[in-house]
Design an enzyme around this catalytic site. Sequence first.
Site, PDB file in Angstrom:
ATOM      1  N   ARG A   1     -11.161   1.044   0.669  1.00  0.00           N
ATOM      2  CA  ARG A   1     -10.887   2.027   1.723  1.00  0.00           C
ATOM      3  C   ARG A   1     -11.998   2.145   2.765  1.00  0.00           C
ATOM      4  NH1 ARG A   1      -8.710   3.440  -3.083  1.00  0.00           N
ATOM      5  NH2 ARG A   1      -6.540   4.104  -2.991  1.00  0.00           N
TER       6      ARG A   1
ATOM      7  N   HIS B   1      -7.230  -1.732   2.031  1.00  0.00           N
ATOM      8  CA  HIS B   1      -6.940  -3.166   1.932  1.00  0.00           C
ATOM      9  C   HIS B   1      -6.531  -3.783   3.276  1.00  0.00           C
ATOM     10  CE1 HIS B   1      -7.555  -2.642  -2.225  1.00  0.00           C
ATOM     11  NE2 HIS B   1      -6.324  -2.369  -2.613  1.00  0.00           N
TER      12      HIS B   1
ATOM     13  N   HIS C   1      -6.761  -9.263  -6.232  1.00  0.00           N
ATOM     14  CA  HIS C   1      -6.126  -8.060  -6.767  1.00  0.00           C
ATOM     15  C   HIS C   1      -5.176  -8.384  -7.928  1.00  0.00           C
ATOM     16  CE1 HIS C   1      -4.850  -3.936  -6.740  1.00  0.00           C
ATOM     17  NE2 HIS C   1      -5.511  -3.676  -5.636  1.00  0.00           N
TER      18      HIS C   1
ATOM     19  N   ASP D   1      -9.828   4.627 -10.942  1.00  0.00           N
ATOM     20  CA  ASP D   1      -9.539   3.965  -9.667  1.00  0.00           C
ATOM     21  C   ASP D   1     -10.802   4.136  -8.826  1.00  0.00           C
ATOM     22  OD1 ASP D   1      -8.429   2.803  -7.474  1.00  0.00           O
ATOM     23  OD2 ASP D   1      -6.775   4.214  -7.230  1.00  0.00           O
TER      24      ASP D   1
ATOM     25  N   GLU E   1     -11.641  -5.628  -9.478  1.00  0.00           N
ATOM     26  CA  GLU E   1     -11.767  -6.158  -8.122  1.00  0.00           C
ATOM     27  C   GLU E   1     -13.233  -6.193  -7.700  1.00  0.00           C
ATOM     28  OE1 GLU E   1      -9.251  -3.526  -5.709  1.00  0.00           O
ATOM     29  OE2 GLU E   1      -8.274  -3.011  -7.552  1.00  0.00           O
TER      30      GLU E   1
HETATM   31  C1  BGC Z   1      -6.809   0.831  -5.167  1.00  0.00           C
HETATM   32  C2  BGC Z   1      -5.678   1.717  -5.594  1.00  0.00           C
HETATM   33  C3  BGC Z   1      -4.457   1.227  -4.952  1.00  0.00           C
HETATM   34  C4  BGC Z   1      -4.246  -0.197  -5.327  1.00  0.00           C
HETATM   35  C5  BGC Z   1      -3.075  -0.719  -4.594  1.00  0.00           C
HETATM   36  C6  BGC Z   1      -6.531  -0.543  -5.618  1.00  0.00           C
HETATM   37  O1  BGC Z   1      -7.549  -1.396  -5.240  1.00  0.00           O
HETATM   38  O2  BGC Z   1      -8.040   1.286  -5.664  1.00  0.00           O
HETATM   39  O3  BGC Z   1      -5.895   3.045  -5.239  1.00  0.00           O
HETATM   40  O4  BGC Z   1      -3.350   1.992  -5.295  1.00  0.00           O
HETATM   41  O5  BGC Z   1      -5.361  -0.949  -5.003  1.00  0.00           O
HETATM   42  O6  BGC Z   1      -2.986  -2.078  -4.750  1.00  0.00           O
END
Ligand code: BGC
Length: 390
Positions: A114, A139, A210, A283, A352
Amino acid sequence: MDKSFKSILIAGLVTVFMGSCANSQNVCSYQLDAKKFDTVINKKPVHLFTMKNNNGMEVSITNFGGRIVQIIIPDKNGNKQDVVLGYDNIQQYYDIEKYGGSDFGAAIGRYANRINKGQITIGGKQIQLPQNNFGHCLHGGPNGWQYAIYDGKKENDSTITMSIVSPDGDANFPGKVEAKVTYTLTSTNALDIQYEATTDAETVINMTNHSYFNLNGDPTKNIENCILYVNADCMTPVNRTFMTTGEIVKMAEDDPFNFLKPKAVGKDINADNEQLKFGMGYDHNWCLNTYKDGVGNDKEIAASLWSPITGIRLDVYTNEPGIQVYTGNFLDGTAKGKKGIIYNRRAAICLETQKYPDTPNKPDWPTANLKPGETYKSHCVFAFSVSKGL
Ligand code: BGC
C-alpha cells in the site's frame, strides 16, 4: 480372466492408488491443460509455461500477470501435491467482473503493498496514484502488472522469463519502466525469482510474488495448522485501513506476531489483539533480521513454513528488508479454483518479500526509488523440501 480374480485385482489397484493419494484432493491424477491458457489479450499472446526437474517438482506460469499457476512438490510419501492456489483456465484469471479479482500467484508491480492515500512525491512533484483499497493504492492500483500481459519466454528447461514495458504515466507512475522477472527451477527443488527493472525517469518500484501457499496440498481446509517461522524481531503495525502507521515495533516473546520460535499459524491468530483485529488476522509486514545496514542477506532464511500433514517445507530467502505475511483473510468462498475447489478464508498464506509498505512516504525506511541509470534488483527464493518439522 476369472471374474472374481479380476475384481480382486481392480480392488487392489484402487487401494494402491488411493493409498498413494494422501487426501481426497490429491493431485496424483490431476494435470493442468495448457490449452486452457492459450489466448490473445490486448493483441498479445497468452500461454502457460511449465518447467519440471528430475526431483518431481513442477512449476507452471502464465504470462497473464506473470502468475504462478501451479507448483507441484512430492510430499513425505512421495505423493505429488499442488501447493498454490489458482485457476485452471485463463478466463477465471482474466474476467474479473465475472470471477472477482485475485492476485493468485502474480508478479505484482509497479508497487506491491500500500501507498498512503495513493500519494507520492517524486522530484518535488506530488503524484496521485489510483486509490483502490480503503483510499490507498494497493499493488499498483486496479490495473497493476498482475493484470497486464508480460512477454513470456521459456529460455530453457529450467528458466522462464516474463518481461514488461510499462509506459511513462502507467497508473500515473512516472517513467517508462522495463522490468523482467526470471523464474528458475533448480535441481534441488527451489524456485528462484529474480526481478530487475530500469527506468528513464525517477520512479518507485517494489515487486513481489503473490503466491497463496497451502502446503497441506488441500485448500478445502485452512492453513492454520501449518507451522511458521519469521526471522524478524520487529513488525510494522497498521491502522484500521490496513495502512502502516510508520512505527517499527519490537515484538515481545509472547506477542502473537512473534514467530521467531516456530508456531502454528492459527495458534494466536484469534487472540485479543488490536493488530490482529485491524488485519482480520495476519496481514502485516515483518522487518527481516536478514536485512542489515542497507544490505539483504539472501543466504539466510527469512521465513519458513511447514505442513505437519504432508511434511512439505518452504524456506524463503530474500535480499529485501520486509515480508508481508497475509493469511488469506479476504478469501470468502467466492473464488472457485483448480479442481473446482472453493477457496474459503485462510485457505492459504502469502509470503511476499518486498520493501516495507508505503516506503515512498517514509524517508527513513529502505527506499523504493529508482533513478535512470540504476537497476532495481530484487531476489526471492522459495526453497521446498520435506522435513519432520521446523
Ligand atoms: C494484502 C492484503 C490483500 C491481498 C490481496 C495482500 O498483499 O496485504 O490486504 O487483501 O494482498 O491480494
